[in-house]
Design a protein around this motif. Sequence first.
Motif, PDB file in Angstrom:
ATOM      1  N   GLU A  81     -38.311 -10.527 126.606  1.00 51.92           N
ATOM      2  CA  GLU A  81     -38.035 -10.744 128.029  1.00 51.92           C
ATOM      3  C   GLU A  81     -36.549 -10.561 128.357  1.00 51.92           C
ATOM      4  N   PHE A  82     -35.701 -10.579 127.346  1.00 56.13           N
ATOM      5  CA  PHE A  82     -34.264 -10.352 127.572  1.00 56.13           C
ATOM      6  C   PHE A  82     -34.030  -9.016 128.277  1.00 56.13           C
ATOM      7  N   GLU A  83     -34.907  -8.029 127.991  1.00 58.84           N
ATOM      8  CA  GLU A  83     -34.703  -6.694 128.589  1.00 58.84           C
ATOM      9  C   GLU A  83     -34.855  -6.704 130.114  1.00 58.84           C
ATOM     10  N   LYS A  84     -35.471  -7.786 130.637  1.00 61.29           N
ATOM     11  CA  LYS A  84     -35.676  -7.868 132.090  1.00 61.29           C
ATOM     12  C   LYS A  84     -34.478  -8.501 132.803  1.00 61.29           C
ATOM     13  N   THR A  85     -33.487  -8.964 132.046  1.00 64.58           N
ATOM     14  CA  THR A  85     -32.383  -9.706 132.665  1.00 64.58           C
ATOM     15  C   THR A  85     -31.272  -8.775 133.133  1.00 64.58           C
ATOM     16  N   PRO A  86     -30.509  -9.209 134.147  1.00 66.49           N
ATOM     17  CA  PRO A  86     -29.327  -8.443 134.562  1.00 66.49           C
ATOM     18  C   PRO A  86     -28.329  -8.275 133.410  1.00 66.49           C
ATOM     19  N   ALA A  87     -28.267  -9.247 132.513  1.00 68.13           N
ATOM     20  CA  ALA A  87     -27.335  -9.152 131.383  1.00 68.13           C
ATOM     21  C   ALA A  87     -27.694  -7.957 130.502  1.00 68.13           C
ATOM     22  N   TYR A  88     -28.983  -7.762 130.272  1.00 68.29           N
ATOM     23  CA  TYR A  88     -29.399  -6.623 129.449  1.00 68.29           C
ATOM     24  C   TYR A  88     -29.090  -5.303 130.164  1.00 68.29           C
ATOM     25  N   GLN A  89     -29.359  -5.265 131.456  1.00 74.77           N
ATOM     26  CA  GLN A  89     -29.069  -4.037 132.224  1.00 74.77           C
ATOM     27  C   GLN A  89     -27.577  -3.720 132.153  1.00 74.77           C
ATOM     28  N   TRP A  90     -26.778  -4.768 132.228  1.00 77.11           N
ATOM     29  CA  TRP A  90     -25.323  -4.597 132.134  1.00 77.11           C
ATOM     30  C   TRP A  90     -24.957  -4.045 130.752  1.00 77.11           C
ATOM     31  N   LEU A  91     -25.521  -4.635 129.702  1.00 75.02           N
ATOM     32  CA  LEU A  91     -25.238  -4.166 128.331  1.00 75.02           C
ATOM     33  C   LEU A  91     -25.623  -2.698 128.167  1.00 75.02           C
ATOM     34  N   ASN A  92     -26.755  -2.355 128.731  1.00 75.00           N
ATOM     35  CA  ASN A  92     -27.237  -0.980 128.614  1.00 75.00           C
ATOM     36  C   ASN A  92     -26.224   0.010 129.174  1.00 75.00           C
ATOM     37  N   LYS A  93     -25.579  -0.400 130.268  1.00 70.36           N
ATOM     38  CA  LYS A  93     -24.597   0.490 130.894  1.00 70.36           C
ATOM     39  C   LYS A  93     -23.223   0.385 130.246  1.00 70.36           C
ATOM     40  N   ARG A  94     -22.823  -0.828 129.848  1.00 73.17           N
ATOM     41  CA  ARG A  94     -21.431  -1.069 129.522  1.00 73.17           C
ATOM     42  C   ARG A  94     -21.126  -1.290 128.043  1.00 73.17           C
ATOM     43  N   ALA A  95     -22.103  -1.703 127.238  1.00 72.08           N
ATOM     44  CA  ALA A  95     -21.799  -2.111 125.857  1.00 72.08           C
ATOM     45  C   ALA A  95     -21.154  -0.983 125.057  1.00 72.08           C
ATOM     46  N   ARG A  96     -21.630   0.217 125.261  1.00 72.31           N
ATOM     47  CA  ARG A  96     -21.114   1.339 124.483  1.00 72.31           C
ATOM     48  C   ARG A  96     -19.594   1.492 124.658  1.00 72.31           C
ATOM     49  N   GLY A  97     -19.119   1.186 125.864  1.00 71.73           N
ATOM     50  CA  GLY A  97     -17.685   1.263 126.132  1.00 71.73           C
ATOM     51  C   GLY A  97     -16.875   0.283 125.300  1.00 71.73           C
ATOM     52  N   PHE A  98     -17.520  -0.767 124.795  1.00 66.63           N
ATOM     53  CA  PHE A  98     -16.858  -1.749 123.933  1.00 66.63           C
ATOM     54  C   PHE A  98     -17.207  -1.534 122.460  1.00 66.63           C
ATOM     55  N   GLY A  99     -17.950  -0.481 122.173  1.00 68.18           N
ATOM     56  CA  GLY A  99     -18.281  -0.148 120.784  1.00 68.18           C
ATOM     57  C   GLY A  99     -19.596  -0.722 120.299  1.00 68.18           C
ATOM     58  N   PHE A 100     -20.367  -1.366 121.198  1.00 71.15           N
ATOM     59  CA  PHE A 100     -21.635  -1.975 120.780  1.00 71.15           C
ATOM     60  C   PHE A 100     -22.818  -1.083 121.157  1.00 71.15           C
ATOM     61  N   THR A 101     -23.735  -0.935 120.233  1.00 73.91           N
ATOM     62  CA  THR A 101     -24.961  -0.189 120.522  1.00 73.91           C
ATOM     63  C   THR A 101     -26.182  -1.025 120.136  1.00 73.91           C
ATOM     64  N   LEU A 102     -27.294  -0.701 120.783  1.00 66.48           N
ATOM     65  CA  LEU A 102     -28.568  -1.364 120.491  1.00 66.48           C
ATOM     66  C   LEU A 102     -29.101  -0.790 119.175  1.00 66.48           C
ATOM     67  N   SER A 103     -29.271  -1.632 118.188  1.00 71.42           N
ATOM     68  CA  SER A 103     -29.646  -1.115 116.861  1.00 71.42           C
ATOM     69  C   SER A 103     -31.125  -0.763 116.752  1.00 71.42           C
ATOM     70  N   PHE A 104     -31.977  -1.567 117.414  1.00 73.43           N
ATOM     71  CA  PHE A 104     -33.416  -1.393 117.226  1.00 73.43           C
ATOM     72  C   PHE A 104     -34.137  -1.226 118.559  1.00 73.43           C
ATOM     73  N   PRO A 105     -33.951  -0.035 119.176  1.00 73.16           N
ATOM     74  CA  PRO A 105     -34.706   0.238 120.402  1.00 73.16           C
ATOM     75  C   PRO A 105     -36.186   0.395 120.072  1.00 73.16           C
ATOM     76  N   GLU A 106     -36.994   0.591 121.093  1.00 69.95           N
ATOM     77  CA  GLU A 106     -38.424   0.788 120.847  1.00 69.95           C
ATOM     78  C   GLU A 106     -38.625   2.032 119.989  1.00 69.95           C
ATOM     79  N   ASP A 107     -39.603   1.981 119.104  1.00 69.76           N
ATOM     80  CA  ASP A 107     -39.934   3.118 118.222  1.00 69.76           C
ATOM     81  C   ASP A 107     -38.727   3.613 117.441  1.00 69.76           C
ATOM     82  N   ASN A 108     -37.944   2.675 116.913  1.00 72.92           N
ATOM     83  CA  ASN A 108     -36.763   3.085 116.140  1.00 72.92           C
ATOM     84  C   ASN A 108     -37.192   3.606 114.767  1.00 72.92           C
ATOM     85  N   PRO A 109     -36.353   4.452 114.154  1.00 72.24           N
ATOM     86  CA  PRO A 109     -36.736   5.076 112.885  1.00 72.24           C
ATOM     87  C   PRO A 109     -36.778   4.101 111.706  1.00 72.24           C
TER      88      PRO A 109
END
Length: 178
Positions: free
Chosen positions: A136-164
């Motif tokens: 349910e975290f993916e439904k939060t504004p915080a997650y939406q913010w991370l999706n847009k902004r985290a990469r700019g701080f060097g953070f990436t989502l390690s385990f997206p859906e259907d990850n290898p």
Amino acid sequence: MSDVSDSFLDRIIQLHRDLGIPDSYRDACKLPLYIEPDDLVDTEPDYYQRPQKLTRAAHEAWLSMSQAARLDGLNLLLISAFRGLDYQRDLIEKKLAQGQQITDILKVIAAPGYSEHHSGRAVDLSTDNCRALEVEFEKTPAYQWLNKRARGFGFTLSFPEDNPYGITYEPWHWCFQV
Ligand SMILES: [Zn+2]
């Protein structure tokens, strides 16, 4: 990995045997083996008031990112950061004690040595009014913010859906890339 010492590998093998993790796990596992870093610094206590650590670089990036989120009116809560080998073993032992099968446990928890949390660069995050470590975290504004902004701080989502890696979707788990 060439820089993994024999004694470190021996420790991993012993931990896995103690937990009933088959030797084949290490060949089949698509995650790398993480050596515990030697430059950990204290972060703020986590949401549960437990002490937490990150590498110095990951900590600086985390502070910048959480401050930027706060300026945008969002509260990023730290749920978990660095975890050592023994902590990972304890997590698995708890689930075994609850009667879960090791093969099921390993779908949601990496075996000791293979958790990105050993690197001191991974954080599990939550936000206000959200249960920790739930999709349910993916439904939060915080997650939406991370999706847009985290990469700019060097953070990436390690385990997206259907990850290898075959790890279940973890919208809360972000890792600082060196
Ligand atoms: Zn995590």
